[in-house]
Design a protein around this motif. Structure first.
Motif, PDB file in Angstrom:
ATOM      1  N   ASN A 188       0.851  -1.182   0.000  1.00 29.87           N
ATOM      2  CA  ASN A 188       0.000   0.000   0.000  1.00 29.87           C
ATOM      3  C   ASN A 188       0.890   1.236   0.000  1.00 29.87           C
ATOM      4  O   ASN A 188       1.717   1.398   0.899  1.00 29.87           O
ATOM      5  CB  ASN A 188      -0.909  -0.016   1.233  1.00 29.87           C
ATOM      6  CG  ASN A 188      -2.018   1.011   1.140  1.00 29.87           C
ATOM      7  OD1 ASN A 188      -1.834   2.095   0.600  1.00 29.87           O
ATOM      8  ND2 ASN A 188      -3.183   0.667   1.664  1.00 29.87           N
ATOM      9  N   VAL A 189       0.744   2.061  -1.016  1.00 34.37           N
ATOM     10  CA  VAL A 189       1.518   3.299  -1.119  1.00 34.37           C
ATOM     11  C   VAL A 189       0.590   4.461  -0.796  1.00 34.37           C
ATOM     12  O   VAL A 189      -0.385   4.713  -1.527  1.00 34.37           O
ATOM     13  CB  VAL A 189       2.125   3.474  -2.524  1.00 34.37           C
ATOM     14  CG1 VAL A 189       2.873   4.804  -2.617  1.00 34.37           C
ATOM     15  CG2 VAL A 189       3.064   2.314  -2.846  1.00 34.37           C
ATOM     16  N   THR A 190       0.865   5.153   0.289  1.00 34.07           N
ATOM     17  CA  THR A 190       0.042   6.300   0.674  1.00 34.07           C
ATOM     18  C   THR A 190       0.474   7.542  -0.089  1.00 34.07           C
ATOM     19  O   THR A 190       1.614   7.653  -0.548  1.00 34.07           O
ATOM     20  CB  THR A 190       0.136   6.554   2.182  1.00 34.07           C
ATOM     21  OG1 THR A 190       1.514   6.755   2.540  1.00 34.07           O
ATOM     22  CG2 THR A 190      -0.403   5.382   2.974  1.00 34.07           C
ATOM     23  N   ALA A 191      -0.440   8.483  -0.230  1.00 36.97           N
ATOM     24  CA  ALA A 191      -0.165   9.705  -0.983  1.00 36.97           C
ATOM     25  C   ALA A 191       0.894  10.552  -0.271  1.00 36.97           C
ATOM     26  O   ALA A 191       0.891  10.676   0.951  1.00 36.97           O
ATOM     27  CB  ALA A 191      -1.444  10.506  -1.166  1.00 36.97           C
ATOM     28  N   GLY A 192       1.791  11.116  -1.070  1.00 41.58           N
ATOM     29  CA  GLY A 192       2.834  11.970  -0.531  1.00 41.58           C
ATOM     30  C   GLY A 192       4.048  11.187  -0.093  1.00 41.58           C
ATOM     31  O   GLY A 192       3.942  10.058   0.375  1.00 41.58           O
ATOM     32  N   GLY A 193       5.211  11.745  -0.264  1.00 46.01           N
ATOM     33  CA  GLY A 193       6.433  11.110   0.192  1.00 46.01           C
ATOM     34  C   GLY A 193       6.942  10.060  -0.780  1.00 46.01           C
ATOM     35  O   GLY A 193       6.391   9.808  -1.847  1.00 46.01           O
ATOM     36  N   ILE A 194       8.045   9.417  -0.377  1.00 45.31           N
ATOM     37  CA  ILE A 194       8.718   8.411  -1.189  1.00 45.31           C
ATOM     38  C   ILE A 194       8.615   7.066  -0.493  1.00 45.31           C
ATOM     39  O   ILE A 194       8.924   6.944   0.688  1.00 45.31           O
ATOM     40  CB  ILE A 194      10.200   8.786  -1.395  1.00 45.31           C
ATOM     41  CG1 ILE A 194      10.325  10.152  -2.083  1.00 45.31           C
ATOM     42  CG2 ILE A 194      10.927   7.715  -2.213  1.00 45.31           C
ATOM     43  CD1 ILE A 194      11.749  10.684  -2.151  1.00 45.31           C
ATOM     44  N   THR A 195       8.181   6.063  -1.227  1.00 44.48           N
ATOM     45  CA  THR A 195       8.118   4.693  -0.734  1.00 44.48           C
ATOM     46  C   THR A 195       9.118   3.865  -1.520  1.00 44.48           C
ATOM     47  O   THR A 195       9.140   3.903  -2.755  1.00 44.48           O
ATOM     48  CB  THR A 195       6.713   4.097  -0.909  1.00 44.48           C
ATOM     49  OG1 THR A 195       5.781   4.857  -0.130  1.00 44.48           O
ATOM     50  CG2 THR A 195       6.677   2.644  -0.456  1.00 44.48           C
ATOM     51  N   ALA A 196       9.966   3.115  -0.816  1.00 40.23           N
ATOM     52  CA  ALA A 196      11.000   2.312  -1.462  1.00 40.23           C
ATOM     53  C   ALA A 196      10.584   0.849  -1.526  1.00 40.23           C
ATOM     54  O   ALA A 196       9.921   0.332  -0.625  1.00 40.23           O
ATOM     55  CB  ALA A 196      12.321   2.431  -0.702  1.00 40.23           C
ATOM     56  N   LEU A 197      10.976   0.192  -2.600  1.00 39.26           N
ATOM     57  CA  LEU A 197      10.765  -1.239  -2.782  1.00 39.26           C
ATOM     58  C   LEU A 197      12.131  -1.876  -2.983  1.00 39.26           C
ATOM     59  O   LEU A 197      12.791  -1.632  -3.995  1.00 39.26           O
ATOM     60  CB  LEU A 197       9.856  -1.499  -3.987  1.00 39.26           C
ATOM     61  CG  LEU A 197       9.458  -2.949  -4.267  1.00 39.26           C
ATOM     62  CD1 LEU A 197       8.708  -3.551  -3.091  1.00 39.26           C
ATOM     63  CD2 LEU A 197       8.604  -3.021  -5.528  1.00 39.26           C
ATOM     64  N   LEU A 198      12.561  -2.646  -1.990  1.00 40.08           N
ATOM     65  CA  LEU A 198      13.896  -3.230  -1.992  1.00 40.08           C
ATOM     66  C   LEU A 198      13.839  -4.704  -2.350  1.00 40.08           C
ATOM     67  O   LEU A 198      12.827  -5.372  -2.150  1.00 40.08           O
ATOM     68  CB  LEU A 198      14.545  -3.071  -0.617  1.00 40.08           C
ATOM     69  CG  LEU A 198      14.527  -1.685   0.026  1.00 40.08           C
ATOM     70  CD1 LEU A 198      15.190  -1.742   1.394  1.00 40.08           C
ATOM     71  CD2 LEU A 198      15.220  -0.668  -0.864  1.00 40.08           C
ATOM     72  N   GLY A 199      14.948  -5.217  -2.844  1.00 41.51           N
ATOM     73  CA  GLY A 199      15.023  -6.636  -3.156  1.00 41.51           C
ATOM     74  C   GLY A 199      16.209  -6.914  -4.057  1.00 41.51           C
ATOM     75  O   GLY A 199      16.714  -6.029  -4.748  1.00 41.51           O
ATOM     76  N   ALA A 200      16.651  -8.167  -4.055  1.00 39.96           N
ATOM     77  CA  ALA A 200      17.784  -8.562  -4.878  1.00 39.96           C
ATOM     78  C   ALA A 200      17.354  -8.728  -6.329  1.00 39.96           C
ATOM     79  O   ALA A 200      16.165  -8.629  -6.664  1.00 39.96           O
ATOM     80  CB  ALA A 200      18.370  -9.877  -4.347  1.00 39.96           C
ATOM     81  N   ASN A 201      18.318  -8.989  -7.214  1.00 36.64           N
ATOM     82  CA  ASN A 201      18.002  -9.306  -8.608  1.00 36.64           C
ATOM     83  C   ASN A 201      17.049 -10.495  -8.677  1.00 36.64           C
ATOM     84  O   ASN A 201      17.257 -11.495  -7.996  1.00 36.64           O
ATOM     85  CB  ASN A 201      19.279  -9.642  -9.376  1.00 36.64           C
ATOM     86  CG  ASN A 201      19.977  -8.399  -9.883  1.00 36.64           C
ATOM     87  OD1 ASN A 201      19.359  -7.375 -10.131  1.00 36.64           O
ATOM     88  ND2 ASN A 201      21.292  -8.475 -10.033  1.00 36.64           N
ATOM     89  N   GLY A 202      16.020 -10.384  -9.509  1.00 32.72           N
ATOM     90  CA  GLY A 202      15.093 -11.488  -9.673  1.00 32.72           C
ATOM     91  C   GLY A 202      14.016 -11.582  -8.613  1.00 32.72           C
ATOM     92  O   GLY A 202      13.224 -12.524  -8.620  1.00 32.72           O
ATOM     93  N   ALA A 203      13.952 -10.605  -7.709  1.00 29.84           N
ATOM     94  CA  ALA A 203      12.954 -10.651  -6.633  1.00 29.84           C
ATOM     95  C   ALA A 203      11.541 -10.343  -7.126  1.00 29.84           C
ATOM     96  O   ALA A 203      10.568 -10.652  -6.451  1.00 29.84           O
ATOM     97  CB  ALA A 203      13.338  -9.687  -5.511  1.00 29.84           C
ATOM     98  N   GLY A 204      11.431  -9.694  -8.291  1.00 27.14           N
ATOM     99  CA  GLY A 204      10.115  -9.355  -8.832  1.00 27.14           C
ATOM    100  C   GLY A 204       9.792  -7.870  -8.797  1.00 27.14           C
ATOM    101  O   GLY A 204       8.670  -7.472  -9.113  1.00 27.14           O
ATOM    102  N   LYS A 205      10.770  -7.039  -8.470  1.00 28.84           N
ATOM    103  CA  LYS A 205      10.521  -5.606  -8.325  1.00 28.84           C
ATOM    104  C   LYS A 205      10.097  -4.963  -9.651  1.00 28.84           C
ATOM    105  O   LYS A 205       9.089  -4.258  -9.726  1.00 28.84           O
ATOM    106  CB  LYS A 205      11.783  -4.912  -7.789  1.00 28.84           C
ATOM    107  CG  LYS A 205      12.342  -5.484  -6.513  1.00 28.84           C
ATOM    108  CD  LYS A 205      13.523  -4.701  -5.990  1.00 28.84           C
ATOM    109  CE  LYS A 205      14.676  -4.568  -6.973  1.00 28.84           C
ATOM    110  NZ  LYS A 205      15.274  -5.877  -7.372  1.00 28.84           N
TER     111      LYS A 205
END
Length: 263
Positions: free
Chosen positions: A24-41
């Protein structure tokens, strides 16, 4: 603002790239999505922006909502018109077009009267592009190309900007300049940003909230400050052990198998 619920994405009806992912990404600000290669990002971002089809990817289950609207059946241009812009990994510029021509292409869903105003705003955000506006994009440095790619996405006047590996393959000083611009867009401009980044330290410093993706599913989430203090994140993504001691790559190979969320 953006809700992803139990998303499953499959390539070629055989390879499961994302499985039961929810965020869930709320309005405003920066949300990061972390993960290694091949994680599905990257696949997750492509699913949100509706561009899975060139690689024969399909959403098999789950739902993606943006401000209450279901995106899973919409065409990519309709998703852009709703207010979502995607800067893909590798930038994907039209290298035989000039800087300004690439930017104008990004405004194809925008009223013509707004294009000149949007161009000037992007040149203020990235001043060095103004002097390079007539240069073919293929002759730019990696960092300048990334600025053009972000500017092209901003031409659509999005409310949600998705960035896929913005620091990949560019000089550290250019990466700092790009992240400074993203912070400015978020802080002063109120733009919501979903950031995919392998450089976990850079992403956590820039973001307010973060999710960790492993093997196609979300395994951790919280504020960025909370994740910085998480033992697993410190070891597996920041390269830090007990008391902040840096780990060697030899150590990483041994302790990767200890990830509690995969046991």
């Amino acid at each position: 603002m953006l809700e992803v619920e139990n998303l499953q994405v499959v390539y070629n009806n055989a390879i499961e790239a994302v499985r039961n992912a929810s965020l869930n990404v709320t309005a405003g600000g920066i949300t990061a999505l972390l993960g290694a290669n091949g994680a599905g990002k990257t696949t997750l971002l492509k699913a949100i922006s509706g561009v899975l089809y060139p690689e024969d990817g399909k959403i098999r289950d789950g739902v993606i909502r943006f401000e209450g609207c279901d995106l899973t059946k919409l065409a990519p241009d309709d998703i852009v018109r709703l207010g979502i812009a995607h800067v893909p990994e590798g930038r994907k510029l039209f290298i035989e077009l000039t800087v300004e021509e690439n930017l104008v292409v990004g405004g194809h869903t925008t009223n013509r009267a707004d294009i000149a105003r949007r161009l000037e705003e992007i040149y203020q955000l990235f001043p060095q592009l103004k002097n390079r506006r007539t240069v073919l994009s293929g002759y730019l440095s990696g960092g300048e190309q990334q600025m053009v790619a972000i500017g092209r996405a901003l031409m659509a006047n999005p409310r949600l900007l998705m960035l896929d590996e913005p620091s990949l393959g560019i000089a550290p000083l250019m990466a700092e300049a790009i992240y400074a611009a993203v912070r400015r867009l978020s802080g002063e401009g109120g733009l919501t940003v979903l950031l995919v980044e392998q450089n976990a330290s850079l992403a956590l410093d820039a973001s307010r909230n973060a999710f960790v993706l492993e093997n196609g599913r979300v395994v951790l989430d919280g504020t960025s400050e909370e994740l910085k203090r998480n033992e697993d994140v410190c070891e597996f993504y920041l390269g830090l052990g007990a008391k902040g001691v840096r780990r060697s790559m030899r150590d990483v190979k041994h302790y990767k198998r200890r990830k509690r969320w995969l046991s």
